[in-house]
Design a protein around this motif. Structure first.
Motif, PDB file in Angstrom:
ATOM      1  N   ARG A   1       2.830 -18.887   8.328  1.00  0.00           N
ATOM      2  CA  ARG A   1       2.062 -17.635   8.520  1.00  0.00           C
ATOM      3  C   ARG A   1       0.571 -17.868   8.262  1.00  0.00           C
ATOM      4  N   LEU A   2       0.267 -18.650   7.197  1.00  0.00           N
ATOM      5  CA  LEU A   2      -1.141 -18.930   6.876  1.00  0.00           C
ATOM      6  C   LEU A   2      -1.802 -19.710   8.018  1.00  0.00           C
ATOM      7  N   ILE A   3      -1.064 -20.707   8.538  1.00  0.00           N
ATOM      8  CA  ILE A   3      -1.613 -21.539   9.617  1.00  0.00           C
ATOM      9  C   ILE A   3      -1.817 -20.695  10.880  1.00  0.00           C
ATOM     10  N   ALA A   4      -0.836 -19.854  11.189  1.00  0.00           N
ATOM     11  CA  ALA A   4      -0.942 -19.012  12.386  1.00  0.00           C
ATOM     12  C   ALA A   4      -2.155 -18.091  12.284  1.00  0.00           C
ATOM     13  N   GLN A   5      -2.361 -17.559  11.093  1.00  0.00           N
ATOM     14  CA  GLN A   5      -3.511 -16.663  10.880  1.00  0.00           C
ATOM     15  C   GLN A   5      -4.829 -17.424  11.068  1.00  0.00           C
ATOM     16  N   ALA A   6      -4.909 -18.644  10.515  1.00  0.00           N
ATOM     17  CA  ALA A   6      -6.131 -19.450  10.628  1.00  0.00           C
ATOM     18  C   ALA A   6      -6.376 -19.845  12.086  1.00  0.00           C
ATOM     19  N   ARG A   7      -5.302 -20.181  12.800  1.00  0.00           N
ATOM     20  CA  ARG A   7      -5.452 -20.552  14.217  1.00  0.00           C
ATOM     21  C   ARG A   7      -5.936 -19.357  15.038  1.00  0.00           C
ATOM     22  N   ALA A   8      -5.379 -18.192  14.741  1.00  0.00           N
ATOM     23  CA  ALA A   8      -5.783 -16.984  15.488  1.00  0.00           C
ATOM     24  C   ALA A   8      -7.264 -16.696  15.230  1.00  0.00           C
ATOM     25  N   GLU A   9      -7.670 -16.811  13.953  1.00  0.00           N
ATOM     26  CA  GLU A   9      -9.082 -16.536  13.617  1.00  0.00           C
ATOM     27  C   GLU A   9     -10.015 -17.526  14.304  1.00  0.00           C
ATOM     28  N   ALA A  10      -9.520 -18.765  14.534  1.00  0.00           N
ATOM     29  CA  ALA A  10     -10.344 -19.799  15.182  1.00  0.00           C
ATOM     30  C   ALA A  10     -10.235 -19.736  16.705  1.00  0.00           C
ATOM     31  N   GLY A  11      -9.428 -18.813  17.206  1.00  0.00           N
ATOM     32  CA  GLY A  11      -9.276 -18.661  18.648  1.00  0.00           C
ATOM     33  C   GLY A  11      -8.421 -19.751  19.285  1.00  0.00           C
ATOM     34  N   LEU A  12      -7.589 -20.417  18.505  1.00  0.00           N
ATOM     35  CA  LEU A  12      -6.705 -21.454  19.059  1.00  0.00           C
ATOM     36  C   LEU A  12      -5.481 -20.797  19.691  1.00  0.00           C
ATOM     37  N   GLY A  13      -5.076 -21.302  20.844  1.00  0.00           N
ATOM     38  CA  GLY A  13      -3.860 -20.811  21.500  1.00  0.00           C
ATOM     39  C   GLY A  13      -2.663 -21.594  20.992  1.00  0.00           C
ATOM     40  N   PRO A  14      -1.536 -21.519  21.741  1.00  0.00           N
ATOM     41  CA  PRO A  14      -0.345 -22.266  21.323  1.00  0.00           C
ATOM     42  C   PRO A  14      -0.604 -23.771  21.339  1.00  0.00           C
ATOM     43  N   ALA A  15       0.086 -24.497  20.474  1.00  0.00           N
ATOM     44  CA  ALA A  15      -0.035 -25.967  20.451  1.00  0.00           C
ATOM     45  C   ALA A  15       0.523 -26.521  21.757  1.00  0.00           C
ATOM     46  N   PRO A  16      -0.099 -27.573  22.312  1.00  0.00           N
ATOM     47  CA  PRO A  16       0.414 -28.142  23.561  1.00  0.00           C
ATOM     48  C   PRO A  16       1.827 -28.686  23.374  1.00  0.00           C
TER      49      PRO A  16
END
Ligand code: NDP
Ligand SMILES: O=C(O)C1=N[C@H](C(=O)O)C[C@H](O)C1
Length: 257
Positions: free
Chosen positions: A161-176
């Motif tokens: 959950r923490l990683i997903a939140q950080a990725r969303a804040e950084a504008g990262l999409g799904p992992a390839p």
């Protein structure tokens, strides 16, 4: 002044343990018993009445039971005005909201719920959250003893959950990921879009790797609990703090700041 302190030493905190005959419960009883400022007043396991805790005048309850029973235990504690430190897993967002609702009606009561009381594990989660925005790929591999009842672990779920939140804040999409899952489960479970793999093997206690990848490099953040004693400094920290933290505290992080 010294005489005054000697005449009126701070009263030990009266602690009750739920799940007292379990792997963690036994370790907690030992740690509480060994702490001069804590008094182990109640040991409750399956089949014992919760009223034992109230009868013993416990101010703080420590719960290491099972996801099936922890909500009833916590509801009872809050209703009785007993502060609680909870290590039991299974706390979804919905469950946390219910606990907040109970606490709203009992303003003086404190509850600390932490997916992992290991200081190293807390840091591992913080480091993973910090690294998350820099890597396009990430997967979590948790490894535990085979008597663990739940999968994935509470720690892995919280980390995802923490990683997903950080990725969303950084504008990262799904992992390839071009892989077709030929056998269901081969690519692990997905929590908030993050792949989580659960390993169970004799000899293990509690371990987690967070594997990040980007162009030409990977980063692995790993934590190992080699003994359940590793959780005790965090549990005792929460026991000492919870009476002064009314409301719900999730995770050990605010207690370590
Ligand atoms: N947050 C953290 O740092 C950590 C969390 N955990 C979590 O803590 C929980 C317990 O783990 P562990 O000690 O390994 O598990 P165990 O199965 O060894 O212990 C659970 C104990 O709770 C007892 N129990 C069941 N129902 C009740 C009840 N209603 N009231 C009181 N006791 C009850 C069980 O009895 P019986 O066996 O008879 O059912 C058992 O003795 C798990 O959710 C685990 O994931 C574990 C390690 C660290
Ligand atoms: O069951 C365990 O053993 C553990 N449970 C917690 C979890 O599910 O994250 C904490 C630690 O991993 C040990």
């Amino acid at each position: 002044m010294t005489d005054e302190l000697e005449k009126n030493p701070a009263e030990p905190i009266r602690v009750g343990v739920l799940g007292a005959r379990g792997r963690m419960g036994m370790e907690v009883c030992k740690a509480v018993d060994a702490a001069a400022d804590l008094d182990l007043v109640a040991m409750v396991d399956q089949g014992d009445p919760l009223s034992t805790v109230a009868d013993a005048g416990a101010e703080v309850v420590v719960d290491f039971t099972t996801p099936d029973v922890v909500m009833d235990n916590l509801d009872w504690c809050v209703n009785q005005g007993v502060n609680a430190v909870v290590g039991t897993t299974g706390f979804t967002g919905d469950r946390l909201e219910r606990v907040r609702g109970w606490l709203a009606g009992k303003p003086g009561v404190g509850v600390v719920i932490a997916p992992n009381f290991g200081i190293g594990a807390v840091l591992m989660m913080q480091f993973a959250a910090k690294a998350a925005r820099h890597f396009e790929s990430v997967e979590i591999i948790e490894q535990h003893h085979p008597r663990k009842l739940d999968a994935p672990s509470g720690t892995a779920t919280h980390t995802a959950r923490l990683i997903a939140q950080a990725r969303a804040e950084a504008g990262l999409g799904p992992a390839p990921d071009a892989t077709k899952d030929e056998v269901p489960g081969a690519r692990g479970a997905e929590i908030d879009g993050i792949r989580v793999h659960a390993v169970r093997a004799a000899g293990l206690v509690a371990h987690q790797e967070v594997l990040f990848g980007t162009t030409g490099e990977t980063l692995t953040i790993r934590h190992d609990s080699l003994d359940r004693a590793s959780f005790m400094p965090g549990v005792l920290l929460a026991v000492r703090a919870v009476r002064n933290r009314p409301g719900l505290t999730v995770g050990l992080d605010p207690l370590l700041d």
